[in-house]
Every structure is written in structure tokens, then in C-alpha cells.
Design an enzyme around this catalytic site. Structure first.
Site, PDB file in Angstrom:
ATOM      1  N   LYS A 101       9.786  -2.243  15.447  1.00 26.73           N
ATOM      2  CA  LYS A 101      10.099  -0.964  14.790  1.00 26.73           C
ATOM      3  C   LYS A 101      11.193  -0.235  15.566  1.00 26.73           C
ATOM      4  O   LYS A 101      12.146   0.305  14.978  1.00 26.73           O
ATOM      5  CB  LYS A 101       8.835  -0.096  14.687  1.00 26.73           C
ATOM      6  CG  LYS A 101       7.822  -0.626  13.673  1.00 26.73           C
ATOM      7  CD  LYS A 101       8.338  -0.478  12.243  1.00 26.73           C
ATOM      8  CE  LYS A 101       7.488  -1.145  11.211  1.00 26.73           C
ATOM      9  NZ  LYS A 101       8.076  -1.201   9.880  1.00 26.73           N
ATOM     10  N   SER A 109       3.404 -11.152   0.046  1.00 23.70           N
ATOM     11  CA  SER A 109       2.619 -11.786   1.103  1.00 23.70           C
ATOM     12  C   SER A 109       1.424 -10.916   1.488  1.00 23.70           C
ATOM     13  O   SER A 109       0.418 -11.416   1.976  1.00 23.70           O
ATOM     14  CB  SER A 109       3.484 -12.078   2.330  1.00 23.70           C
ATOM     15  OG  SER A 109       4.133 -10.904   2.742  1.00 23.70           O
ATOM     16  N   ARG A 153      -6.536  10.511  16.348  1.00 25.53           N
ATOM     17  CA  ARG A 153      -5.299  10.119  15.658  1.00 25.53           C
ATOM     18  C   ARG A 153      -4.956  11.181  14.616  1.00 25.53           C
ATOM     19  O   ARG A 153      -5.804  11.956  14.188  1.00 25.53           O
ATOM     20  CB  ARG A 153      -5.484   8.793  14.891  1.00 25.53           C
ATOM     21  CG  ARG A 153      -5.710   7.583  15.750  1.00 25.53           C
ATOM     22  CD  ARG A 153      -4.438   7.177  16.494  1.00 25.53           C
ATOM     23  NE  ARG A 153      -4.680   6.006  17.325  1.00 25.53           N
ATOM     24  CZ  ARG A 153      -5.213   6.044  18.549  1.00 25.53           C
ATOM     25  NH1 ARG A 153      -5.556   7.194  19.105  1.00 25.53           N
ATOM     26  NH2 ARG A 153      -5.388   4.920  19.226  1.00 25.53           N
ATOM     27  N   TYR A 205       4.942  -5.768  17.654  1.00 30.91           N
ATOM     28  CA  TYR A 205       5.079  -5.011  16.408  1.00 30.91           C
ATOM     29  C   TYR A 205       5.838  -3.706  16.663  1.00 30.91           C
ATOM     30  O   TYR A 205       6.821  -3.389  15.972  1.00 30.91           O
ATOM     31  CB  TYR A 205       3.694  -4.728  15.800  1.00 30.91           C
ATOM     32  CG  TYR A 205       3.734  -3.656  14.736  1.00 30.91           C
ATOM     33  CD1 TYR A 205       4.342  -3.898  13.512  1.00 30.91           C
ATOM     34  CD2 TYR A 205       3.202  -2.385  14.972  1.00 30.91           C
ATOM     35  CE1 TYR A 205       4.412  -2.898  12.547  1.00 30.91           C
ATOM     36  CE2 TYR A 205       3.271  -1.394  14.019  1.00 30.91           C
ATOM     37  CZ  TYR A 205       3.884  -1.645  12.812  1.00 30.91           C
ATOM     38  OH  TYR A 205       3.966  -0.663  11.875  1.00 30.91           O
ATOM     39  N   TYR A 253       0.826  -1.210   0.000  1.00 26.14           N
ATOM     40  CA  TYR A 253       0.000   0.000   0.000  1.00 26.14           C
ATOM     41  C   TYR A 253       0.864   1.266   0.000  1.00 26.14           C
ATOM     42  O   TYR A 253       0.794   2.085  -0.934  1.00 26.14           O
ATOM     43  CB  TYR A 253      -0.922  -0.047   1.220  1.00 26.14           C
ATOM     44  CG  TYR A 253      -1.662   1.224   1.546  1.00 26.14           C
ATOM     45  CD1 TYR A 253      -2.289   1.976   0.551  1.00 26.14           C
ATOM     46  CD2 TYR A 253      -1.751   1.655   2.863  1.00 26.14           C
ATOM     47  CE1 TYR A 253      -2.989   3.134   0.877  1.00 26.14           C
ATOM     48  CE2 TYR A 253      -2.454   2.804   3.196  1.00 26.14           C
ATOM     49  CZ  TYR A 253      -3.066   3.543   2.202  1.00 26.14           C
ATOM     50  OH  TYR A 253      -3.740   4.679   2.527  1.00 26.14           O
ATOM     51  N   ILE A 254       1.702   1.399   0.988  1.00 23.65           N
ATOM     52  CA  ILE A 254       2.526   2.610   1.064  1.00 23.65           C
ATOM     53  C   ILE A 254       3.613   2.564  -0.014  1.00 23.65           C
ATOM     54  O   ILE A 254       3.867   3.551  -0.710  1.00 23.65           O
ATOM     55  CB  ILE A 254       3.123   2.759   2.485  1.00 23.65           C
ATOM     56  CG1 ILE A 254       1.983   2.960   3.498  1.00 23.65           C
ATOM     57  CG2 ILE A 254       4.121   3.908   2.551  1.00 23.65           C
ATOM     58  CD1 ILE A 254       2.415   2.932   4.952  1.00 23.65           C
ATOM     59  N   TYR A 301       5.806   7.110  10.836  1.00 25.71           N
ATOM     60  CA  TYR A 301       4.515   7.442  10.218  1.00 25.71           C
ATOM     61  C   TYR A 301       3.437   7.535  11.276  1.00 25.71           C
ATOM     62  O   TYR A 301       3.349   6.689  12.149  1.00 25.71           O
ATOM     63  CB  TYR A 301       4.039   6.350   9.258  1.00 25.71           C
ATOM     64  CG  TYR A 301       5.015   5.849   8.218  1.00 25.71           C
ATOM     65  CD1 TYR A 301       6.113   6.587   7.812  1.00 25.71           C
ATOM     66  CD2 TYR A 301       4.791   4.615   7.631  1.00 25.71           C
ATOM     67  CE1 TYR A 301       6.967   6.088   6.840  1.00 25.71           C
ATOM     68  CE2 TYR A 301       5.641   4.115   6.656  1.00 25.71           C
ATOM     69  CZ  TYR A 301       6.731   4.860   6.274  1.00 25.71           C
ATOM     70  OH  TYR A 301       7.577   4.360   5.317  1.00 25.71           O
ATOM     71  N   PHE A 302       2.536   8.482  11.103  1.00 27.95           N
ATOM     72  CA  PHE A 302       1.326   8.507  11.923  1.00 27.95           C
ATOM     73  C   PHE A 302       0.313   7.567  11.237  1.00 27.95           C
ATOM     74  O   PHE A 302       0.669   6.437  10.961  1.00 27.95           O
ATOM     75  CB  PHE A 302       0.924   9.949  12.242  1.00 27.95           C
ATOM     76  CG  PHE A 302       1.818  10.456  13.363  1.00 27.95           C
ATOM     77  CD1 PHE A 302       3.187  10.656  13.148  1.00 27.95           C
ATOM     78  CD2 PHE A 302       1.344  10.599  14.665  1.00 27.95           C
ATOM     79  CE1 PHE A 302       4.047  11.000  14.201  1.00 27.95           C
ATOM     80  CE2 PHE A 302       2.202  10.939  15.709  1.00 27.95           C
ATOM     81  CZ  PHE A 302       3.551  11.138  15.474  1.00 27.95           C
ATOM     82  N   SER A 319       7.306   3.859  12.780  1.00 31.99           N
ATOM     83  CA  SER A 319       5.901   4.144  13.082  1.00 31.99           C
ATOM     84  C   SER A 319       5.784   4.937  14.363  1.00 31.99           C
ATOM     85  O   SER A 319       6.571   4.749  15.306  1.00 31.99           O
ATOM     86  CB  SER A 319       5.170   2.808  13.245  1.00 31.99           C
ATOM     87  OG  SER A 319       3.900   2.991  13.795  1.00 31.99           O
ATOM     88  N   ALA A 320       4.750   5.762  14.414  1.00 32.04           N
ATOM     89  CA  ALA A 320       4.438   6.503  15.647  1.00 32.04           C
ATOM     90  C   ALA A 320       4.069   5.545  16.769  1.00 32.04           C
ATOM     91  O   ALA A 320       4.008   5.943  17.934  1.00 32.04           O
ATOM     92  CB  ALA A 320       3.298   7.479  15.395  1.00 32.04           C
TER      93      ALA A 320
HETATM   94  C1  WQD Z   1      -7.650   4.297  14.548  1.00 35.98           C
HETATM   95  C2  WQD Z   1      -8.779   4.637  15.513  1.00 35.98           C
HETATM   96  C3  WQD Z   1      -9.469   2.817  16.894  1.00 35.98           C
HETATM   97  C4  WQD Z   1     -11.053   0.316  13.709  1.00 35.98           C
HETATM   98  C5  WQD Z   1      -2.536   1.075  14.097  1.00 35.98           C
HETATM   99  C6  WQD Z   1      -1.246   0.568  14.629  1.00 35.98           C
HETATM  100  C7  WQD Z   1      -0.130   1.448  14.194  1.00 35.98           C
HETATM  101  C8  WQD Z   1      -0.119   1.653  12.706  1.00 35.98           C
HETATM  102  C9  WQD Z   1      -1.458   1.979  12.166  1.00 35.98           C
HETATM  103  C10 WQD Z   1       0.959   0.284  11.110  1.00 35.98           C
HETATM  104  C11 WQD Z   1      -8.566   4.031  16.897  1.00 35.98           C
HETATM  105  C12 WQD Z   1     -10.591   3.243  15.975  1.00 35.98           C
HETATM  106  C13 WQD Z   1     -10.470   1.351  14.410  1.00 35.98           C
HETATM  107  C14 WQD Z   1     -12.439   0.058  13.875  1.00 35.98           C
HETATM  108  C15 WQD Z   1     -12.566   1.890  15.423  1.00 35.98           C
HETATM  109  N1  WQD Z   1       0.393   0.489  12.125  1.00 35.98           N
HETATM  110  N2  WQD Z   1     -11.219   2.127  15.265  1.00 35.98           N
HETATM  111  N3  WQD Z   1     -13.140   0.863  14.726  1.00 35.98           N
HETATM  112  O1  WQD Z   1      -4.679   1.866  16.166  1.00 35.98           O
HETATM  113  O2  WQD Z   1      -4.050   4.233  15.550  1.00 35.98           O
HETATM  114  O3  WQD Z   1      -2.772   2.381  14.619  1.00 35.98           O
HETATM  115  O4  WQD Z   1      -2.461   1.136  12.691  1.00 35.98           O
HETATM  116  O5  WQD Z   1       1.280  -0.390  10.353  1.00 35.98           O
HETATM  117  O6  WQD Z   1       1.038   0.870  14.607  1.00 35.98           O
HETATM  118  O7  WQD Z   1      -1.284   0.550  16.041  1.00 35.98           O
HETATM  119  O8  WQD Z   1      -5.040   2.776  13.795  1.00 35.98           O
HETATM  120  O9  WQD Z   1      -6.834   2.593  12.136  1.00 35.98           O
HETATM  121  O10 WQD Z   1      -6.515   0.723  13.804  1.00 35.98           O
HETATM  122  O11 WQD Z   1      -7.429   2.893  14.563  1.00 35.98           O
HETATM  123  O12 WQD Z   1     -13.259   2.575  16.189  1.00 35.98           O
HETATM  124  O13 WQD Z   1     -12.997  -0.889  13.299  1.00 35.98           O
HETATM  125  O14 WQD Z   1      -9.989   4.056  15.028  1.00 35.98           O
HETATM  126  O15 WQD Z   1      -9.977   2.511  18.182  1.00 35.98           O
HETATM  127  O16 WQD Z   1      -9.047   4.971  17.799  1.00 35.98           O
HETATM  128  P1  WQD Z   1      -4.173   2.827  15.153  1.00 35.98           P
HETATM  129  P2  WQD Z   1      -6.474   2.176  13.500  1.00 35.98           P
END
Ligand code: WQD
Length: 343
Positions: A154, A36, A232, A150, A13-14, A178-179, A126-127
Site C-alpha cells: 500500500k 478472485s 480500532r 501487505y 465488498y468496498i 481507510y481505517f 489503508s491505515a
Molecule cells: C480488529 C480487532 C483484533 C478478529 C486488518 C488489517 C488492515 C485492514 C483491515 C485491509 C483487532 C480483533 C479480530 C478476531 C479479534 N486491511 N479480533 N478476533 O487487524 O485492525 O486490520 O484489517 O484490507 O490492514 O491489518 O482488523 O478486523 O482483523 O481486527 O479479537 O477473530 O479485532 O485483534 O484488535 P485490523 P481486524
């Protein structure tokens, strides 16, 4: 002379968005990917969109022979290392897989770079390394405290790269944190194509919008935030990809110094709540997204967002796209490609 960049995990993706931006900026691109969690179709589309000729090699970063082959057959000026696994929940269930692919794979890659005299590397961090931060915006000097395997992988790779950069003549590295990358290329031709049911918010909402899931589960509405849902820093994947072009430009210029390994946040410096994201999605698709309030998800931080001033000062980069655009582009891709690349 044209510079050549190796992107490990470049078909993902990225990675596919980074390959697009590198080719558009005049770099030649070599992709090493084991497919994969990606598809060769993404790189075919990147080639079509850019009129470029990226080289695509199937292989695993843990395979030293493949890496040695890649570095002997191509004159690589810099590596962007994206290959890895990234599901937080799976990393708790199967940490060995994460340490093996993410950490051993990276050590193997850096070893091959050493053998072939390649000394510039951009690492996809990653953040998540910040853990559950108490205050935002987050600057790079704030303590790292990853809360799952995970995130540990990182941080470990950041530390390995810092030590190797200090020890090897002429090495330069950037550790990009990355955020939350979301959205898709404006063409609607490349985008995120997760395996199975996604864990992350944007791809999950996209499935609900495509009627492949009945409703979104909002994980908690009782957090100490303005509307009770988590906050976020979502960043458009095209902005993120352009950050990598700036990172490579920087490493290959005389602005960078040898033996330096800089950590750099890539975010928008804006926080959005889950409800704000939902509203922006509804505006982008023009219909309501059904949802229900579900229990909090274990390990979720209530709120955080980036301070990206270092990225601006060092790389001359700053994010341009807002949340409305992220949702519109993500939906454009997903509505045109409801089955992703159709594997
Ligand atoms: C965002 C917000 C959820 C799904 C994760 C990893 C991080 C990075 C990116 C990379 C949160 C809420 C989510 C849903 C919801 N990884 N949510 N319902 O958790 O900030 O980061 O992914 O490769 O390392 O930790 O991202 O998109 O999962 O969640 O309410 O079905 O959305 O609780 O607040 P997150 P996210």
C-alpha cells in the site's frame, strides 16, 4: 455531461458500495474485476438497486491488453483503484503474490492511464501504512511504517502514484487511507462476502451470529486499554463509499490542482474496543455472541483511530454512521444472505 468512473476491483465488498454511491450520484460506472474475491452478483444487485447500468468487465489489472481495451472502449474521466489482495497473514507467507498483484498491477494500470490520457486517480490505501502507532488520533503527516508485505504494498503504491502524479501533465490523485471498513448497505442486498473463514472481526462475529462458527476468539484482553482489548476506528462502508464520491467530485473540480497527490484518512475519529464491538453486535442481533479470550494475535497494534479533519477540509466529507448502525446493517445483510452471494 455524465462523467464515467472506472472502478478496478469494483465488484468487491468496498467496491460494490462505491459503485452504488457513484451511480446514485449520477456518475456512469465501469467495473474491472477478476472475481478472485468477489462476485458479479454484487454488481447485478447494484444495478437493480440504483436502476443504473454499470458496465462489468472481467479482467486482471496485470493484463495490459485488457486495460488498453477498457480505456479505448470507454471515455474514462477518473479511476478508483481498489483491485488487490488484502490478507495480512497471507502476505507474510506469500509476499511475491502481494508485490505482483498490488504493486505490478498498479504500475500496469497507471501506465495504461498514461497511454490513454486519463489523469485522475483515487487509490485505495489503508491505515495499515501507519504500522503500530504510539499515539492517536493519527494525522496524515505521521510517519508511515508498515509492518508486513501487505502494508508495504500500500505504501509503495502511494509513493509510485505520488511520483507519477508529479511527473505527468494534469495528473491529480488522492491516496485514501481507510481505517476499518465494516457494515453493509441498508437494503441488505450488498455486503461483505469473504472467501473461507475470515480473519477480520466483523465478518467473524457475523459467522458466529449465524452459528457457522461456535465462538469468537478475542485476541488478547491484557492490552493497556480501558477494558484490555484492542481499539480500532471502525467506519461504515457506506460512509467510506461516499468519501470516494467526494474524492472524485474533488478531482474533477477546479478545487483540485494538477500534479498534487494528497493523502487523506477516512475514519470516524472514534475508537472502539473489541468488547465494545461485541456488545454493540449483541444489541443489534438481540442475542448473546459466545466468545473466549485467546492469545494476542501477532502484529496487532493496541489502539489507534483517525484524525479525519483533512477529509472534511479538502473533500467536505465526514462519517455519519455510529457503531450501532454498523452492527445493525452488517447483521441485516448477513442474516438475509447467510451464504453471501452464494458462489
Ligand atoms: C480488529 C480487532 C483484533 C478478529 C486488518 C488489517 C488492515 C485492514 C483491515 C485491509 C483487532 C480483533 C479480530 C478476531 C479479534 N486491511 N479480533 N478476533 O487487524 O485492525 O486490520 O484489517 O484490507 O490492514 O491489518 O482488523 O478486523 O482483523 O481486527 O479479537 O477473530 O479485532 O485483534 O484488535 P485490523 P481486524
Amino acid at each position: 455531461m455524465t462523467k464515467t468512473i472506472l472502478a478496478t476491483g469494483g465488484a468487491g465488498y468496498i467496491g460494490s458500495h462505491i459503485c452504488y454511491e457513484l451511480l446514485a450520484a449520477g456518475y456512469q460506472v465501469v467495473v474491472l474485476d477478476d472475481f478472485s474475491n468477489s462476485s458479479a452478483e454484487s454488481i447485478k444487485r447494484v444495478a437493480r438497486l440504483t436502476n443504473g447500468a454499470p458496465v462489468l468487465i472481467k479482467g486482471d489489472v496485470r493484463d495490459a491488453a485488457i486495460l488498453d481495451h477498457v480505456f479505448s472502449e470507454n471515455r474514462i474521466d477518473a479511476v478508483i483503484h481498489l483491485a488487490g489482495v488484502k490478507a495480512v497473514g497471507e502476505s507474510v507467507q506469500n509476499p511475491q503474490k502481494y508485490y505482483d498483484i498490488n504493486v505490478s498491477g498498479s504500475v500496469n494500470l497507471f501506465g495504461s492511464m498514461q497511454r490513454h490520457g486519463v489523469s485522475n486517480v483515487v487509490f485505495s490505501s489503508s491505515a495499515t501504512v501507519y504500522g503500530i502507532p504510539e499515539i492517536s488520533p493519527l494525522t496524515e503527516d505521521m510517519p508511515a511504517n508498515p509492518l508486513n508485505p501487505y502494508g508495504q504494498t500500500k505504501l509503495m503504491v502511494e509513493n509510485i502514484l505520488r511520483d507519477m502524479t508529479a511527473a505527468n501533465p494534469h495528473w491529480r490523485s488522492l491516496l485514501l487511507r481507510y481505517f476499518n471498513p465494516v457494515g453493509a448497505h441498508a437494503s441488505g442486498q450488498i455486503g461483505e462476502d469473504p472467501n473461507g473463514i475470515p480473519d477480520n472481526l466483523f465478518p467473524y462475529i457475523a459467522m458466529v451470529a449465524n452459528k457457522k462458527q461456535p465462538k469468537l476468539n478475542v485476541f488478547g484482553d491484557d492490552y493497556d486499554t480501558a477494558d484490555g482489548t484492542c481499539i480500532r476506528d471502525y467506519i461504515h462502508v457506506v460512509d467510506l463509499a461516499r468519501g470516494h464520491v467526494k474524492a472524485v467530485d474533488y478531482l474533477l473540480s477546479d478545487r483540485a490542482t494538477d500534479n498534487s497527490a494528497e493523502m487523506v484518512n477516512l475514519g470516524t475519529d472514534q475508537g472502539s474496543s473489541v468488547f465494545q464491538v461485541l456488545k454493540a453486535w449483541e444489541a443489534a442481533c438481540g442475542f448473546e455472541i459466545p466468545y473466549r479470550i485467546a492469545p494476542r494475535r501477532a502484529g496487532d497494534a493496541p489502539a489507534y483511530y483517525a484524525d479525519s479533519r483533512r477529509a472534511k477540509a479538502l473533500l467536505g466529507w465526514q462519517a455519519e454512521y455510529d457503531l450501532a448502525r454498523m452492527c445493525a446493517d452488517h447483521w441485516h445483510w448477513q442474516s438475509k444472505n447467510p451464504d453471501g452471494y452464494g458462489k
